[in-house]
Write a protein that holds these residues in place. Structure first.
Motif, short mmCIF file in Angstrom:
data_model
loop_
_atom_site.label_atom_id
_atom_site.label_comp_id
_atom_site.label_asym_id
_atom_site.label_seq_id
_atom_site.Cartn_x
_atom_site.Cartn_y
_atom_site.Cartn_z
N ILE A 134 0.37 4.16 -2.80
CA ILE A 134 -0.07 5.49 -2.47
C ILE A 134 0.81 6.58 -2.89
O ILE A 134 0.50 7.50 -3.75
CB ILE A 134 -0.02 5.59 -0.88
CG1 ILE A 134 -1.19 4.69 -0.26
CG2 ILE A 134 -0.36 7.06 -0.60
CD1 ILE A 134 -2.72 5.18 -0.78
N GLY A 158 -4.98 1.18 -0.91
CA GLY A 158 -3.87 1.59 -1.56
C GLY A 158 -4.00 1.51 -3.11
O GLY A 158 -3.78 2.39 -3.86
N GLY A 198 -4.01 9.80 0.52
CA GLY A 198 -2.81 9.29 0.52
C GLY A 198 -1.65 9.79 1.00
O GLY A 198 -0.83 9.38 1.51
N VAL A 253 -6.90 3.61 -4.39
CA VAL A 253 -6.47 5.06 -4.47
C VAL A 253 -5.64 5.34 -5.62
O VAL A 253 -5.76 6.09 -6.60
CB VAL A 253 -5.60 5.52 -3.16
CG1 VAL A 253 -4.96 6.71 -3.46
CG2 VAL A 253 -6.29 5.76 -1.92
N TRP A 278 1.01 -1.23 0.02
CA TRP A 278 -0.02 0.02 0.15
C TRP A 278 0.91 1.28 -0.03
O TRP A 278 0.49 2.35 -0.44
CB TRP A 278 -0.99 -0.08 1.26
CG TRP A 278 -0.16 0.31 2.59
CD1 TRP A 278 -0.05 -0.85 3.42
CD2 TRP A 278 -0.14 1.38 3.32
NE1 TRP A 278 0.52 -0.28 4.50
CE2 TRP A 278 0.48 1.06 4.39
CE3 TRP A 278 -0.20 2.79 2.90
CZ2 TRP A 278 1.02 2.01 5.23
CZ3 TRP A 278 0.28 3.90 3.86
CH2 TRP A 278 0.77 3.46 4.97
#
Length: 96
Positions: free
Chosen positions: A11, A79, A47, A82, A7
Motif C-alpha cells: 500500500i 494490497g 490505501g 492496489v 499488504w
C-alpha cells in the motif's frame, strides 16, 4: 505468520509510486487524464484511509495479531491489487 503480511508495504509503495509518476508527468508537461486522477483519489483513499482501518477491524484481533492465514492472504491480495492498479495507471500516465 506475521512475516507473510506484505499488504502494508504494498500500500505504501502504491501510494508513493503513483504520486511520483504523477509528479514526473507534470514536470514533463504530459497531460494527466481523468481516469488517472480518479485512480489517484482511489489509491490515496483506499490505501491511506480505508484499507488500514478495515484490515485492523476485520483481520486483526484485540492484541494486534492477525487472525489466521486466510486473513493474511486476503489482505495481501487486496494490497497487491492496489499496487498493481497504481502502477498500471502510472505507466499509462507517464510511460504511455
Amino acid at each position: 505468520m506475521d512475516d507473510a503480511v506484505f499488504w502494508i508495504d504494498w500500500i505504501v509503495t502504491a501510494v508513493s509510486a503513483f504520486f511520483l509518476f504523477l509528479l514526473a508527468a507534470a514536470q514533463e508537461n504530459k497531460p494527466i487524464g481523468t481516469p488517472q486522477v480518479f485512480v489517484a483519489v482511489v489509491v490515496l483513499g483506499l490505501g491511506g484511509m480505508f484499507v488500514p482501518f478495515a484490515f485492523r477491524y476485520f483481520c486483526y484481533d484485540g492484541t494486534g495479531r492477525i487472525k489466521g492465514w486466510g486473513h493474511v492472504i486476503i489482505a495481501d491480495v487486496i494490497g497487491l491489487l492496489v499496487l498493481l492498479s497504481s502502477v498500471a495507471a502510472g505507466v499509462k500516465t507517464y510511460g504511455g
